[in-house]
Design an enzyme around this catalytic site. Sequence first.
Site, PDB file in Angstrom:
ATOM      1  N   ASP A  51       0.714  -1.257   0.112  1.00 10.17           N
ATOM      2  CA  ASP A  51      -0.085  -0.101  -0.046  1.00 10.17           C
ATOM      3  C   ASP A  51       0.756   1.287  -0.077  1.00 10.17           C
ATOM      4  OD1 ASP A  51      -1.412  -2.149   0.755  1.00 10.17           O
ATOM      5  OD2 ASP A  51      -2.190  -1.061   2.646  1.00 10.17           O
ATOM      6  N   GLU A 233     -10.394  -2.346   4.481  1.00 10.27           N
ATOM      7  CA  GLU A 233      -9.187  -1.806   4.778  1.00 10.27           C
ATOM      8  C   GLU A 233      -8.966  -0.473   3.979  1.00 10.27           C
ATOM      9  OE1 GLU A 233      -6.617  -5.894   4.894  1.00 10.27           O
ATOM     10  OE2 GLU A 233      -6.812  -5.154   2.988  1.00 10.27           O
TER      11      GLU A 233
HETATM   12  C1  FRU Z   1      -3.710  -3.607   2.751  1.00  8.37           C
HETATM   13  C2  FRU Z   1      -3.364  -3.999   3.962  1.00  8.37           C
HETATM   14  C3  FRU Z   1      -3.562  -3.135   5.165  1.00  8.37           C
HETATM   15  C4  FRU Z   1      -2.496  -3.150   6.153  1.00  8.37           C
HETATM   16  C5  FRU Z   1      -1.242  -3.377   5.047  1.00  8.37           C
HETATM   17  C6  FRU Z   1      -0.248  -4.447   5.835  1.00  8.37           C
HETATM   18  O1  FRU Z   1      -3.318  -4.058   1.483  1.00  8.37           O
HETATM   19  O2  FRU Z   1      -3.495  -5.492   4.281  1.00  8.37           O
HETATM   20  O3  FRU Z   1      -4.971  -3.212   5.897  1.00  8.37           O
HETATM   21  O4  FRU Z   1      -2.467  -2.047   6.738  1.00  8.37           O
HETATM   22  O5  FRU Z   1      -1.892  -3.938   3.943  1.00  8.37           O
HETATM   23  O6  FRU Z   1       0.893  -4.432   4.975  1.00  8.37           O
END
Ligand code: FRU
Length: 499
Positions: A51, A233
């Site tokens: 992300d 998320e």
């Molecule tokens: C989304 C996610 C988020 C988390 C991060 C962990 O892709 O799962 O919810 O904070 O990636 O790397």
Amino acid sequence: MKKLVYESKFLFPTLFLILFSGCQMKRTAQKYQERYRPQYHFTPESHWMNDPNGMFFYEGEYHLFYQHYPKDIVWGPMHWGHAVSKDLLHWEQLPIALYPDSLGYIFSGSAVVDWKNTSGLGTSENPPIVALYTYHDPIGEQAQKNDFQTQGLAYSLDRGRSWKKYQNNPVLQNPGIRDFRDPKVFWHETSKHWIMSLAVQDHIAFYRSPDLIEWEALTTFGKDLGAHGGVWECPDLFPLNDQNGNEKWVLLVSINPGGPYGGSATQYFIGDFDGKTFTPQDTQIRWMDFGSDNYAGVTYSDIPASDGRKILIGWMSNWDYANQVPTETWRSAMTLPRTLSLHQTADQKFELRSAAIDEMSTILGPEQKLDPQAAITLLAQETQLYFEVAPDSDWSVTLSNAVGEFFAISQNANTIRIDRTQSSNNSFSDAFAKTLEIPLNRLKVENLTLYLDRSSIELFVNENALVSTNLIFPTQPFNQLLLKNISAGHQKQIERVWK
Ligand code: FRU
């Protein structure tokens, strides 16, 4: 004598620096030449990325942080990698900004400029930049506790170059819910509070704070609304004006799995927000991108009002196969930065649109007109393709290579079909080969813009009305183009920004 001493003291380090930076430049240049390495999209210099995080604009620089595991090309203990850019296209890689600590890994989150120093962590002359992120405690997780995700705070007083973690972290404790993460924060002028949107399993929770440190729970949204095929998320809440100047609030929610084409995708809601409660315009499910590979996208904070854009960057991958894609020294790219806009449709509803940022025009080469009747050779693997579609026709655009692999986009009645089943050596994952059927509803396709960048194709229909982002891994470059019912078009080579 004095001069000699001076010179000998500095000569060796200077020579070393020159030699070292020469090697370093060569190394970077070689690295950025790998077969699938995007040439004008952001990628980490090496190792794993997911992300985008903490995006803010300050003193002429766009900051981009990202979920990063600096020891391997698969997901692992998360850090925040860091890069800056003046135009969102040419990036300078900076050292890792946040490392895991005793409270856990550093998961996704956001950053804001605390202009009025409400946090007291800086001064009003030198406002602190404040990042809020999720701590993911792997020990708590292993012990099967439920409260292993909490929210932490870090701040910078030197234009984002170094970060100090707040001494009393976490600033938001976990109430006993396993998925409790990805804080996205903004200043809400009407209620004079900071608002945090947080993804909590199957809904979004809103909090508010006067100082970014003390957080008060407000309301929740979405338990019974939207798509629920997976965990929620990476939320983002922000206002946008439509073409007539009506202000509405947009709530982005990424969901994994449960996307319309399998695995990860981002849905959105449009409605009103009064500082406490988000009220959606209706109960319809809406997707931001009709592709397989745009996830966890969020928008920049603190873009000056004189610019006024809402710019989004997404992670150009999908959890279904992100850890397996056939790249060797790094994994994953970001999407092209996109300008979001709000559009009121004929039924008085609002929809979210995405266009490639205007800055793209600065890296486009000269236009080469296409003869739609002829077999066309692609200028490069980094190319913008533009097509005008013959009215009311079933058109198609096919990119292919010498070994018969292809990526085809076509319209059939009210559907756009994207076929990437034979675009790649698909052996790395069963989930990758797929055909995407995109409903057009009332949309009349007039033109298509495609951005090809070695291992990705981003399709924009009518500049911004519909977007589909997809990865490809052809075993040989796509070099041929075949068109059906296309009335005009052109191609432009795109500058390779990684030198
Ligand atoms: C989304 C996610 C988020 C988390 C991060 C962990 O892709 O799962 O919810 O904070 O990636 O790397």
